[in-house]
Design an enzyme around this catalytic site. Structure first.
Site, PDB file in Angstrom:
ATOM      1  N   GLY A 189       1.224  -1.295   0.129  1.00 28.77           N
ATOM      2  CA  GLY A 189       0.274   0.338  -0.035  1.00 28.77           C
ATOM      3  C   GLY A 189       1.200   1.109   0.167  1.00 28.77           C
ATOM      4  O   GLY A 189       2.209   1.487  -0.204  1.00 28.77           O
ATOM      5  N   GLY A 193       2.484   3.799   1.438  1.00 28.03           N
ATOM      6  CA  GLY A 193       3.556   3.756   2.421  1.00 28.03           C
ATOM      7  C   GLY A 193       3.376   5.218   3.321  1.00 28.03           C
ATOM      8  O   GLY A 193       4.034   5.983   4.408  1.00 28.03           O
ATOM      9  N   ARG A 194       4.122   5.789   2.162  1.00 26.21           N
ATOM     10  CA  ARG A 194       4.641   7.605   1.768  1.00 26.21           C
ATOM     11  C   ARG A 194       3.589   8.478   1.031  1.00 26.21           C
ATOM     12  O   ARG A 194       4.194   9.677   0.876  1.00 26.21           O
ATOM     13  CB  ARG A 194       5.739   7.624   2.025  1.00 26.21           C
ATOM     14  CG  ARG A 194       6.733   7.192   0.612  1.00 26.21           C
ATOM     15  CD  ARG A 194       8.274   7.292   1.025  1.00 26.21           C
ATOM     16  NE  ARG A 194       9.225   6.460  -0.087  1.00 26.21           N
ATOM     17  CZ  ARG A 194      10.289   7.145  -0.125  1.00 26.21           C
ATOM     18  NH1 ARG A 194      10.788   7.883   0.321  1.00 26.21           N
ATOM     19  NH2 ARG A 194      10.375   6.628  -1.412  1.00 26.21           N
ATOM     20  N   LYS A 246       3.981  12.904  -1.768  1.00 28.97           N
ATOM     21  CA  LYS A 246       4.467  11.748  -1.766  1.00 28.97           C
ATOM     22  C   LYS A 246       5.244  12.862  -0.899  1.00 28.97           C
ATOM     23  O   LYS A 246       5.877  13.258  -1.050  1.00 28.97           O
ATOM     24  CB  LYS A 246       5.793  11.033  -2.952  1.00 28.97           C
ATOM     25  CG  LYS A 246       7.011  10.194  -2.721  1.00 28.97           C
ATOM     26  CD  LYS A 246       7.062  10.358  -3.136  1.00 28.97           C
ATOM     27  CE  LYS A 246       7.661   7.817  -3.280  1.00 28.97           C
ATOM     28  NZ  LYS A 246       8.850   7.800  -4.971  1.00 28.97           N
ATOM     29  N   ASP A 272       4.182  -3.839  -7.154  1.00 31.22           N
ATOM     30  CA  ASP A 272       3.641  -3.106  -6.637  1.00 31.22           C
ATOM     31  C   ASP A 272       4.149  -1.314  -7.550  1.00 31.22           C
ATOM     32  O   ASP A 272       3.916  -0.291  -7.238  1.00 31.22           O
ATOM     33  CB  ASP A 272       3.434  -2.928  -5.290  1.00 31.22           C
ATOM     34  CG  ASP A 272       5.314  -3.250  -4.859  1.00 31.22           C
ATOM     35  OD1 ASP A 272       6.160  -4.224  -5.355  1.00 31.22           O
ATOM     36  OD2 ASP A 272       5.421  -1.864  -3.901  1.00 31.22           O
ATOM     37  N   ASP A 283       7.323   5.300  -9.783  1.00 32.37           N
ATOM     38  CA  ASP A 283       8.154   5.425  -8.064  1.00 32.37           C
ATOM     39  C   ASP A 283       9.532   5.510  -8.438  1.00 32.37           C
ATOM     40  O   ASP A 283      10.145   4.486  -8.805  1.00 32.37           O
ATOM     41  CB  ASP A 283       7.123   3.514  -8.155  1.00 32.37           C
ATOM     42  CG  ASP A 283       6.063   4.313  -7.345  1.00 32.37           C
ATOM     43  OD1 ASP A 283       5.799   4.958  -7.181  1.00 32.37           O
ATOM     44  OD2 ASP A 283       5.486   2.709  -6.845  1.00 32.37           O
TER      45      ASP A 283
END
Length: 479
Positions: free
Chosen positions: A89, A91-92, A107, A246, A256
């Protein structure tokens, strides 16, 4: 329209509550704006200058909300370095909502349900890297998430040492990942797979909404778009570093940005992530890993799409799409616009020479764009000059079969061979200056990143060869 006048919607929150967790932003202390991308703002319909919007800083810092915004973190699973993790998930990352087809996300804005042992923060160095690379990949024509704003602060964040916290406001047409489907497959929530697939089709592939076999065709689109994006990574020498499922977008775009790197010297075996001890995500492995990840997506979709049919499509299409995209772009980088039988051998030969002679990859192609028979200047780039001279002789012969004159060919090559690449030593220099309060180099890199094929006479220092001591270095996941 001002950025602060945007009105958001939150269609993701119409899904079952299992898909997300509502969360609050934790603002940074003494936040300040570092850099803004007006180019990214255009995607939202924002046409007024971002730097004149007095509310922008407080919005990016989470102290103020855009109209219609609801903050939430998304739930997903993923294969990390080949091992399945059933619950990950955001997380940040904290989602704000959607406007004009773009999903806004902060983010580094604080803890979420999925932060695990983390703090939900991002530090200045990693935030500078993500902000700049998101925009630079767009400048190269590679599908990517975008970054609109970067802010810094006085908030202390613990990593290998104490650093200052930062937030990036990033945009993407979707934040759904391969791992989002994997989460519900692993839980046996097969009705949620269909719910998610319907959402993805509406968001990313609306032309499929009434198509027969639409879930299978959604998978096909993911295969095609992922293959094309990874082909572009290989063309321009981009090493993502953490190709976990992910971190794979369902619509094939790059997301990402962690320990990424562009190749300095050409090295097919290059590993940019120093935690990747087995080299799973090395530069040369990226196409194979992308296909492996797509196979995991096929398995996750198997309750609603024939697993056998999906894998058959993957085997039939991935390499074919990848090879076509990669070869066409590489031939254009070489100035070969008339297809000849020998071209693939010439390309393979060139890459072998670049590797063995330790030649800087993107700089070589830019200089090749200006090549008009003078072998000396190009050969001086190589540690071993004779192999490159021999290749250039064969290249000269091949150019005789091209219909374009030198000037036209050179212009065409310069349009696909960037003069400016955001190499890691440049990013590191910008980070070190920013940590001392000087953000000028961040702004310079943003300028050339968005228009890397153009000449920027005043920024020529960003086009120089990489110093020997800084070539093909490795980075950590917190980079």
């Amino acid at each position: 329209m001002k950025f602060s006048d945007l009105k958001l919607t939150t269609p993701y929150l119409l899904l079952s509550p299992l898909f997300y967790d509502k969360v609050e932003v934790t603002p940074l202390k003494n936040a300040h704006i570092i850099a803004l991308s007006q180019d990214a703002a255009k995607l939202l319909g924002v046409d007024e200058a971002l730097n004149e919007d007095e509310k922008l800083l407080s919005i990016v810092n989470g102290a103020r909300a855009l109209d219609g915004s609801q903050r939430f973190a998304m739930c997903y699973a993923g294969h990390q370095f080949g091992y399945f993790v059933p619950r990950l998930g955001d997380g940040r990352a904290i989602n704000l909502g959607k406007v004009n087809g773009e999903n806004l996300q902060l983010k580094g804005a604080g803890l979420t349900l999925y932060s695990r042992q983390g703090d939900g923060r991002a530090v200045l160095r990693s935030s500078i890297r993500e902000f700049l690379m998101s925009e630079a990949m767009h400048g190269l024509g590679i599908e990517t998430s975008r970054a609109l704003a970067l802010i810094g602060s006085d908030t202390d964040v613990a990593r290998e040492r104490w650093e200052k916290g930062a937030i990036v406001l990033r945009l993407s047409p979707t934040w759904v990942r391969f791992g989002t489907f994997e989460y519900f497959y692993a839980k046996g929530e097969h009705d949620k797979l269909q719910e998610l697939a319907d959402y993805v089709i509406e968001e990313s592939f609306p032309k499929l909404s009434t198509a027969e076999g639409r879930y299978f065709k959604m998978y096909e689109q993911s295969v095609v778009k992922t293959a094309k994006t990874v082909a572009k990574w290989q063309v321009y020498g981009f090493n993502h570093g953490v190709m976990n499922t992910d971190n794979m977008s369902i619509d094939g775009r790059t997301i990402d940005y962690g320990p990424f790197a562009f190749l300095d010297d050409y090295d097919a075996n290059y590993i940019c992530n120093h935690t990747d001890v087995e080299g799973r995500y090395s530069f040369k492995n990226q196409p194979a890993v992308a296909k492996w990840n797509l196979a995991q997506l096929a398995r996750a979709l198997s309750p609603i799409v024939s697993h056998h049919a999906s894998l058959a499509l993957l085997d039939e299409m991935f390499e074919a799409v990848y090879e076509k995209e990669y070869m066409q772009m590489m031939f254009h980088r070489m100035g070969l616009f008339e297809r000849e039988q020998e071209d693939e051998r010439l390309l393979e030969w060139l890459l072998g020479v670049l590797q063995s002679a330790q030649v800087e990859y993107n700089l070589f192609f830019r200089k090749l764009s200006l090549y008009n028979g003078d072998k000396e200047e190009l050969s001086t780039m190589a540690l071993l000059r004779e192999p490159l001279r021999e290749w250039l002789e064969a290249y000269d012969d091949r150019l005789q079969k091209e219909k374009m004159e030198f000037k036209e060919r050179s212009e065409m090559m310069c349009s696909v061979n960037p003069k400016y690449i955001l190499k890691n030593h440049l990013l590191q220099e910008a980070i070190e200056k920013a940590q001392s309060g000087d953000f000028c180099m961040v702004h310079d890199l943003l300028q050339v990143g968005l228009s890397p094929f153009d000449e920027h006479a005043e920024l020529e220092y960003l086009a120089k060869a990489t110093p020997l001591s800084a070539k093909n270095i490795k980075l950590s996941c917190s980079s």
